[in-house]
Write a protein that holds these residues in place. Structure first.
Motif, mmCIF file in Angstrom:
data_model
loop_
_atom_site.group_PDB
_atom_site.id
_atom_site.type_symbol
_atom_site.label_atom_id
_atom_site.label_comp_id
_atom_site.label_asym_id
_atom_site.label_seq_id
_atom_site.Cartn_x
_atom_site.Cartn_y
_atom_site.Cartn_z
ATOM 1 N N CYS A 37 -4.919 10.783 6.375
ATOM 2 C CA CYS A 37 -4.870 12.019 7.434
ATOM 3 C C CYS A 37 -5.895 11.665 8.504
ATOM 4 O O CYS A 37 -5.104 12.766 9.878
ATOM 5 C CB CYS A 37 -5.521 12.552 6.672
ATOM 6 S SG CYS A 37 -5.358 13.446 5.455
ATOM 7 N N GLU A 38 -6.280 10.679 9.238
ATOM 8 C CA GLU A 38 -7.045 9.934 10.516
ATOM 9 C C GLU A 38 -6.068 8.903 11.192
ATOM 10 O O GLU A 38 -6.112 8.898 12.271
ATOM 11 C CB GLU A 38 -8.520 9.253 9.917
ATOM 12 C CG GLU A 38 -9.360 10.654 9.793
ATOM 13 C CD GLU A 38 -9.844 11.467 10.486
ATOM 14 O OE1 GLU A 38 -10.648 11.021 11.159
ATOM 15 O OE2 GLU A 38 -9.499 12.445 9.663
ATOM 16 N N GLU A 39 -4.384 9.119 10.441
ATOM 17 C CA GLU A 39 -3.926 8.360 11.749
ATOM 18 C C GLU A 39 -3.668 8.954 13.049
ATOM 19 O O GLU A 39 -3.104 8.205 13.744
ATOM 20 C CB GLU A 39 -2.486 8.491 10.529
ATOM 21 C CG GLU A 39 -2.761 7.118 9.692
ATOM 22 C CD GLU A 39 -1.709 7.179 8.846
ATOM 23 O OE1 GLU A 39 -0.547 6.817 9.136
ATOM 24 O OE2 GLU A 39 -1.632 5.437 7.987
ATOM 25 N N ALA A 40 -3.345 10.439 13.060
ATOM 26 C CA ALA A 40 -3.284 11.082 13.789
ATOM 27 C C ALA A 40 -4.217 10.932 14.989
ATOM 28 O O ALA A 40 -4.344 10.548 16.371
ATOM 29 C CB ALA A 40 -2.939 12.886 13.822
ATOM 30 N N LYS A 41 -5.759 10.128 14.503
ATOM 31 C CA LYS A 41 -6.221 9.824 15.572
ATOM 32 C C LYS A 41 -6.663 8.479 15.512
ATOM 33 O O LYS A 41 -7.628 7.734 16.197
ATOM 34 C CB LYS A 41 -7.733 10.572 15.372
ATOM 35 C CG LYS A 41 -7.682 11.418 15.019
ATOM 36 C CD LYS A 41 -9.344 12.640 14.341
ATOM 37 C CE LYS A 41 -8.873 13.662 13.665
ATOM 38 N NZ LYS A 41 -10.143 14.056 12.970
ATOM 39 N N GLY A 42 -5.680 7.226 15.791
ATOM 40 C CA GLY A 42 -5.482 6.074 15.567
ATOM 41 C C GLY A 42 -6.625 5.235 14.195
ATOM 42 O O GLY A 42 -6.531 4.189 14.712
ATOM 43 N N VAL A 43 -6.416 5.951 13.108
ATOM 44 C CA VAL A 43 -7.093 5.264 11.637
ATOM 45 C C VAL A 43 -6.460 4.789 10.946
ATOM 46 O O VAL A 43 -5.589 5.524 10.168
ATOM 47 C CB VAL A 43 -8.391 6.055 11.084
ATOM 48 C CG1 VAL A 43 -8.831 5.409 9.995
ATOM 49 C CG2 VAL A 43 -9.373 6.617 12.446
ATOM 50 N N TYR A 44 -5.081 3.568 11.088
ATOM 51 C CA TYR A 44 -4.369 2.980 10.375
ATOM 52 C C TYR A 44 -4.889 1.883 9.532
ATOM 53 O O TYR A 44 -5.491 1.126 10.374
ATOM 54 C CB TYR A 44 -3.779 2.340 11.531
ATOM 55 C CG TYR A 44 -3.120 3.901 12.093
ATOM 56 C CD1 TYR A 44 -1.294 3.919 11.252
ATOM 57 C CD2 TYR A 44 -2.971 3.877 13.522
ATOM 58 C CE1 TYR A 44 -1.039 5.225 11.958
ATOM 59 C CE2 TYR A 44 -1.942 4.812 13.898
ATOM 60 C CZ TYR A 44 -1.160 5.551 13.312
ATOM 61 O OH TYR A 44 -0.452 6.685 13.785
ATOM 62 N N ASP A 89 -11.911 10.551 5.756
ATOM 63 C CA ASP A 89 -12.498 11.922 6.014
ATOM 64 C C ASP A 89 -14.054 12.083 6.663
ATOM 65 O O ASP A 89 -15.002 12.178 5.680
ATOM 66 C CB ASP A 89 -11.253 12.137 4.496
ATOM 67 C CG ASP A 89 -12.645 13.953 4.963
ATOM 68 O OD1 ASP A 89 -12.771 14.516 5.318
ATOM 69 O OD2 ASP A 89 -12.738 14.687 3.546
ATOM 70 N N ASP A 91 -15.403 13.591 7.925
ATOM 71 C CA ASP A 91 -16.104 15.474 8.277
ATOM 72 C C ASP A 91 -16.735 15.723 7.026
ATOM 73 O O ASP A 91 -18.017 17.333 6.400
ATOM 74 C CB ASP A 91 -15.018 16.545 8.956
ATOM 75 C CG ASP A 91 -14.350 16.358 10.422
ATOM 76 O OD1 ASP A 91 -15.109 15.457 11.144
ATOM 77 O OD2 ASP A 91 -13.729 16.975 10.281
ATOM 78 N N TRP A 205 0.672 14.878 8.687
ATOM 79 C CA TRP A 205 -0.463 13.846 8.564
ATOM 80 C C TRP A 205 -0.976 14.223 7.374
ATOM 81 O O TRP A 205 -2.368 14.114 6.555
ATOM 82 C CB TRP A 205 -1.466 14.752 9.436
ATOM 83 C CG TRP A 205 -1.700 16.250 9.937
ATOM 84 C CD1 TRP A 205 -0.872 17.093 9.842
ATOM 85 C CD2 TRP A 205 -3.436 16.151 8.795
ATOM 86 N NE1 TRP A 205 -1.518 18.137 9.778
ATOM 87 C CE2 TRP A 205 -2.971 17.788 9.275
ATOM 88 C CE3 TRP A 205 -3.330 15.974 8.365
ATOM 89 C CZ2 TRP A 205 -3.491 18.645 9.567
ATOM 90 C CZ3 TRP A 205 -4.978 17.276 7.949
ATOM 91 C CH2 TRP A 205 -4.550 18.312 8.047
#
Length: 252
Positions: A37-44, A89, A91, A205
Protein backbone atom coordinates in the motif's frame (compact mmCIF):
# COMPACT_ATOMS: atom_id res chain seq x y z
CA UNK A 1 2.27 -27.86 -32.18
CA UNK A 2 0.17 -27.85 -28.99
CA UNK A 3 -2.49 -25.44 -27.86
CA UNK A 4 -1.60 -22.34 -25.88
CA UNK A 5 -2.91 -24.05 -22.75
CA UNK A 6 -0.60 -27.01 -23.40
CA UNK A 7 2.38 -24.77 -24.09
CA UNK A 8 1.82 -22.33 -21.21
CA UNK A 9 -0.02 -24.20 -18.52
CA UNK A 10 -2.01 -21.87 -16.23
CA UNK A 11 -1.00 -22.07 -12.59
CA UNK A 12 -4.53 -21.30 -11.34
CA UNK A 13 -8.09 -21.89 -12.47
CA UNK A 14 -9.62 -19.18 -14.66
CA UNK A 15 -12.79 -19.15 -12.51
CA UNK A 16 -13.37 -19.45 -8.78
CA UNK A 17 -16.43 -18.94 -6.58
CA UNK A 18 -17.11 -15.91 -4.40
CA UNK A 19 -16.24 -16.35 -0.75
CA UNK A 20 -19.29 -14.32 0.25
CA UNK A 21 -22.17 -15.12 -2.11
CA UNK A 22 -20.82 -18.20 -3.95
CA UNK A 23 -21.40 -16.71 -7.42
CA UNK A 24 -18.88 -17.33 -10.19
CA UNK A 25 -15.75 -15.23 -9.94
CA UNK A 26 -13.51 -14.98 -13.02
CA UNK A 27 -9.84 -14.06 -12.77
CA UNK A 28 -9.37 -10.35 -12.13
CA UNK A 29 -5.58 -9.98 -12.34
CA UNK A 30 -2.21 -10.93 -10.95
CA UNK A 31 0.50 -9.08 -9.05
CA UNK A 32 3.75 -9.76 -7.21
CA UNK A 33 3.58 -10.78 -3.55
CA UNK A 34 5.57 -7.70 -2.51
CA UNK A 35 3.10 -5.18 -3.92
CA UNK A 36 2.18 -2.96 -0.97
CA UNK A 37 0.00 0.00 0.00
CA UNK A 38 2.93 2.37 0.47
CA UNK A 39 3.95 2.28 -3.19
CA UNK A 40 1.93 5.47 -3.72
CA UNK A 41 4.43 7.09 -1.33
CA UNK A 42 7.44 5.63 -3.11
CA UNK A 43 7.98 2.50 -1.02
CA UNK A 44 8.79 -0.25 -3.51
CA UNK A 45 10.00 -3.58 -2.19
CA UNK A 46 12.07 -5.89 -4.43
CA UNK A 47 9.91 -8.16 -6.57
CA UNK A 48 9.76 -11.70 -5.26
CA UNK A 49 8.70 -13.38 -8.50
CA UNK A 50 5.83 -14.99 -6.59
CA UNK A 51 2.54 -14.27 -8.43
CA UNK A 52 -0.67 -13.68 -6.49
CA UNK A 53 -3.84 -14.03 -8.57
CA UNK A 54 -7.08 -12.26 -7.65
CA UNK A 55 -10.66 -13.05 -8.69
CA UNK A 56 -13.72 -10.79 -8.84
CA UNK A 57 -17.24 -11.94 -8.06
CA UNK A 58 -19.66 -11.44 -10.94
CA UNK A 59 -22.52 -10.71 -8.51
CA UNK A 60 -21.37 -8.75 -5.45
CA UNK A 61 -18.05 -7.48 -6.83
CA UNK A 62 -15.79 -8.93 -4.12
CA UNK A 63 -12.14 -9.01 -5.21
CA UNK A 64 -10.22 -11.81 -3.52
CA UNK A 65 -7.39 -14.29 -3.81
CA UNK A 66 -7.27 -17.96 -2.86
CA UNK A 67 -3.46 -17.94 -2.73
CA UNK A 68 -3.40 -17.84 1.08
CA UNK A 69 -6.27 -20.20 1.81
CA UNK A 70 -3.90 -22.97 2.88
CA UNK A 71 -1.72 -20.73 5.08
CA UNK A 72 -1.53 -21.30 8.82
CA UNK A 73 -1.48 -18.53 11.40
CA UNK A 74 2.26 -19.09 11.71
CA UNK A 75 2.68 -18.60 7.95
CA UNK A 76 0.98 -15.21 8.12
CA UNK A 77 3.09 -14.16 11.07
CA UNK A 78 6.30 -15.23 9.35
CA UNK A 79 5.74 -13.80 5.89
CA UNK A 80 3.33 -10.87 6.34
CA UNK A 81 2.87 -9.73 9.95
CA UNK A 82 6.55 -9.84 10.78
CA UNK A 83 9.05 -7.23 11.95
CA UNK A 84 9.11 -5.73 8.44
CA UNK A 85 5.36 -5.11 8.33
CA UNK A 86 5.81 -1.57 9.65
CA UNK A 87 7.51 -0.72 6.34
CA UNK A 88 4.28 -1.25 4.42
CA UNK A 89 1.88 0.01 7.13
CA UNK A 90 3.61 2.54 9.40
CA UNK A 91 0.33 3.97 10.75
CA UNK A 92 -0.67 0.76 12.53
CA UNK A 93 1.87 1.35 15.33
CA UNK A 94 0.52 4.61 16.81
CA UNK A 95 -1.35 6.91 14.42
CA UNK A 96 -4.28 4.63 13.58
CA UNK A 97 -4.89 3.34 17.15
CA UNK A 98 -4.88 6.93 18.46
CA UNK A 99 -7.39 8.09 15.85
CA UNK A 100 -9.60 5.05 16.43
CA UNK A 101 -9.52 5.58 20.20
CA UNK A 102 -10.83 9.13 19.72
CA UNK A 103 -13.58 7.85 17.44
CA UNK A 104 -14.71 5.06 19.78
CA UNK A 105 -14.73 7.35 22.80
CA UNK A 106 -16.98 9.74 20.92
CA UNK A 107 -19.14 6.93 19.52
CA UNK A 108 -19.98 5.46 22.93
CA UNK A 109 -19.96 8.75 24.87
CA UNK A 110 -23.60 8.30 25.98
CA UNK A 111 -22.67 5.14 27.86
CA UNK A 112 -19.00 4.61 28.61
CA UNK A 113 -19.90 1.73 30.94
CA UNK A 114 -20.23 -0.54 27.89
CA UNK A 115 -18.09 -3.66 27.68
CA UNK A 116 -16.00 -3.30 24.53
CA UNK A 117 -13.88 -5.74 22.54
CA UNK A 118 -11.40 -4.73 19.87
CA UNK A 119 -11.38 -7.77 17.59
CA UNK A 120 -8.21 -8.09 15.54
CA UNK A 121 -6.56 -5.58 17.85
CA UNK A 122 -2.98 -6.49 16.95
CA UNK A 123 -0.57 -5.24 19.61
CA UNK A 124 -3.41 -3.98 21.82
CA UNK A 125 -2.47 -0.29 21.63
CA UNK A 126 -6.05 0.81 20.94
CA UNK A 127 -7.35 -1.07 23.99
CA UNK A 128 -4.66 0.47 26.19
CA UNK A 129 -5.63 3.97 25.05
CA UNK A 130 -9.32 3.26 25.72
CA UNK A 131 -8.59 1.94 29.21
CA UNK A 132 -6.70 5.13 29.98
CA UNK A 133 -10.01 6.90 29.29
CA UNK A 134 -11.82 4.69 31.78
CA UNK A 135 -13.48 2.47 29.18
CA UNK A 136 -13.98 -1.25 29.89
CA UNK A 137 -11.97 -2.31 26.82
CA UNK A 138 -10.52 -5.68 25.87
CA UNK A 139 -8.51 -6.91 22.90
CA UNK A 140 -8.18 -10.19 21.08
CA UNK A 141 -6.51 -10.91 17.77
CA UNK A 142 -6.92 -14.32 16.06
CA UNK A 143 -3.42 -13.97 14.56
CA UNK A 144 -1.38 -12.10 17.18
CA UNK A 145 -3.09 -13.91 20.09
CA UNK A 146 -3.85 -17.20 18.40
CA UNK A 147 -2.25 -19.17 21.23
CA UNK A 148 -4.45 -17.46 23.82
CA UNK A 149 -7.99 -18.54 24.57
CA UNK A 150 -10.80 -16.50 23.05
CA UNK A 151 -12.56 -14.13 25.44
CA UNK A 152 -15.35 -16.00 27.17
CA UNK A 153 -17.65 -13.06 27.94
CA UNK A 154 -19.98 -11.14 25.69
CA UNK A 155 -19.75 -7.48 24.78
CA UNK A 156 -22.02 -4.53 24.04
CA UNK A 157 -19.65 -3.16 21.44
CA UNK A 158 -17.14 -4.84 19.14
CA UNK A 159 -14.70 -2.94 16.94
CA UNK A 160 -12.77 -4.48 14.06
CA UNK A 161 -10.49 -1.98 12.37
CA UNK A 162 -8.62 -3.02 9.24
CA UNK A 163 -9.59 -6.68 9.69
CA UNK A 164 -11.93 -7.81 6.92
CA UNK A 165 -9.50 -7.12 4.07
CA UNK A 166 -6.95 -9.38 5.80
CA UNK A 167 -8.93 -12.57 6.18
CA UNK A 168 -8.98 -15.43 3.66
CA UNK A 169 -12.20 -16.62 5.33
CA UNK A 170 -14.64 -13.68 5.45
CA UNK A 171 -17.61 -15.76 6.57
CA UNK A 172 -15.75 -17.45 9.43
CA UNK A 173 -14.14 -14.19 10.55
CA UNK A 174 -17.39 -12.22 10.65
CA UNK A 175 -19.18 -15.08 12.38
CA UNK A 176 -16.50 -15.15 15.06
CA UNK A 177 -16.48 -11.38 15.56
CA UNK A 178 -20.27 -11.14 15.77
CA UNK A 179 -20.29 -14.08 18.15
CA UNK A 180 -18.78 -11.87 20.84
CA UNK A 181 -21.79 -9.52 20.80
CA UNK A 182 -24.53 -9.82 23.36
CA UNK A 183 -28.13 -9.21 22.32
CA UNK A 184 -28.53 -5.65 21.05
CA UNK A 185 -24.81 -5.14 20.55
CA UNK A 186 -23.22 -3.50 17.52
CA UNK A 187 -20.00 -3.92 15.58
CA UNK A 188 -18.11 -0.89 14.29
CA UNK A 189 -15.55 -1.82 11.67
CA UNK A 190 -13.37 -0.35 8.98
CA UNK A 191 -12.39 -1.65 5.59
CA UNK A 192 -12.16 0.32 2.37
CA UNK A 193 -14.86 -0.55 -0.14
CA UNK A 194 -14.58 -0.02 -3.87
CA UNK A 195 -17.82 -0.39 -5.79
CA UNK A 196 -16.34 0.81 -9.06
CA UNK A 197 -12.88 -0.74 -9.34
CA UNK A 198 -11.86 -0.59 -13.02
CA UNK A 199 -11.50 -3.83 -14.94
CA UNK A 200 -8.13 -5.50 -14.33
CA UNK A 201 -6.93 -2.63 -12.19
CA UNK A 202 -4.21 -4.49 -10.34
CA UNK A 203 -2.33 -1.24 -9.84
CA UNK A 204 -5.05 -0.15 -7.38
CA UNK A 205 -3.25 0.82 -4.16
CA UNK A 206 -5.49 -1.24 -1.86
CA UNK A 207 -4.85 -4.53 -3.64
CA UNK A 208 -1.65 -5.32 -1.78
CA UNK A 209 -0.71 -8.88 -0.80
CA UNK A 210 2.35 -7.77 1.18
CA UNK A 211 -0.01 -5.85 3.46
CA UNK A 212 -2.21 -8.91 3.74
CA UNK A 213 -4.96 -7.22 1.71
CA UNK A 214 -6.40 -10.38 0.24
CA UNK A 215 -10.18 -9.75 0.37
CA UNK A 216 -11.35 -6.42 -1.06
CA UNK A 217 -14.98 -5.56 -0.42
CA UNK A 218 -17.75 -3.61 -2.07
CA UNK A 219 -20.82 -2.30 -0.24
CA UNK A 220 -22.93 -5.09 -1.77
CA UNK A 221 -20.45 -7.74 -0.62
CA UNK A 222 -20.53 -6.39 2.95
CA UNK A 223 -24.32 -6.30 2.93
CA UNK A 224 -24.45 -9.88 1.69
CA UNK A 225 -21.80 -11.01 4.17
CA UNK A 226 -23.47 -9.64 7.30
CA UNK A 227 -26.97 -10.58 6.12
CA UNK A 228 -25.87 -14.21 6.41
CA UNK A 229 -25.91 -13.67 10.19
CA UNK A 230 -29.02 -11.50 10.42
CA UNK A 231 -27.25 -8.13 10.54
CA UNK A 232 -27.60 -5.07 8.36
CA UNK A 233 -24.76 -2.68 7.57
CA UNK A 234 -24.83 1.09 7.78
CA UNK A 235 -22.05 2.77 5.79
CA UNK A 236 -20.78 6.01 7.33
CA UNK A 237 -18.48 6.38 4.32
CA UNK A 238 -16.35 4.11 2.13
CA UNK A 239 -14.14 3.12 5.07
CA UNK A 240 -16.21 3.00 8.27
CA UNK A 241 -19.29 0.80 8.73
CA UNK A 242 -21.65 -0.35 11.46
CA UNK A 243 -23.26 -3.79 11.69
CA UNK A 244 -26.39 -4.05 13.80
CA UNK A 245 -29.77 -5.72 14.12
CA UNK A 246 -31.44 -2.79 15.87
CA UNK A 247 -30.30 0.57 17.25
CA UNK A 248 -29.44 0.24 20.97
CA UNK A 249 -30.73 2.86 23.42
CA UNK A 250 -27.24 4.20 24.10
CA UNK A 251 -26.75 4.95 20.41
CA UNK A 252 -30.14 6.52 19.68
Amino acid sequence: MGTLTDMLRPCVSSVSHCKVCSAKAPLYGVTDFNKNCEEAKGVYLPLTGVPVHYYQCSRCGLVFTIAFDHWSTSDFREHIYNERYVTVDPDYVEARPAANADMIADFIKKSQSLACLDYGGGNGTLTTLLRHRGIDAHSWDPVANHEDACPTGSFDFVSAFEVLEHTPEPLATVEQALGFLREGGVMLFSTNVFDHVPTRSMDHWYIAPRNGHITIHTKPSLQALFARFGYRVHHFNDNFHLALKSVPAWLS
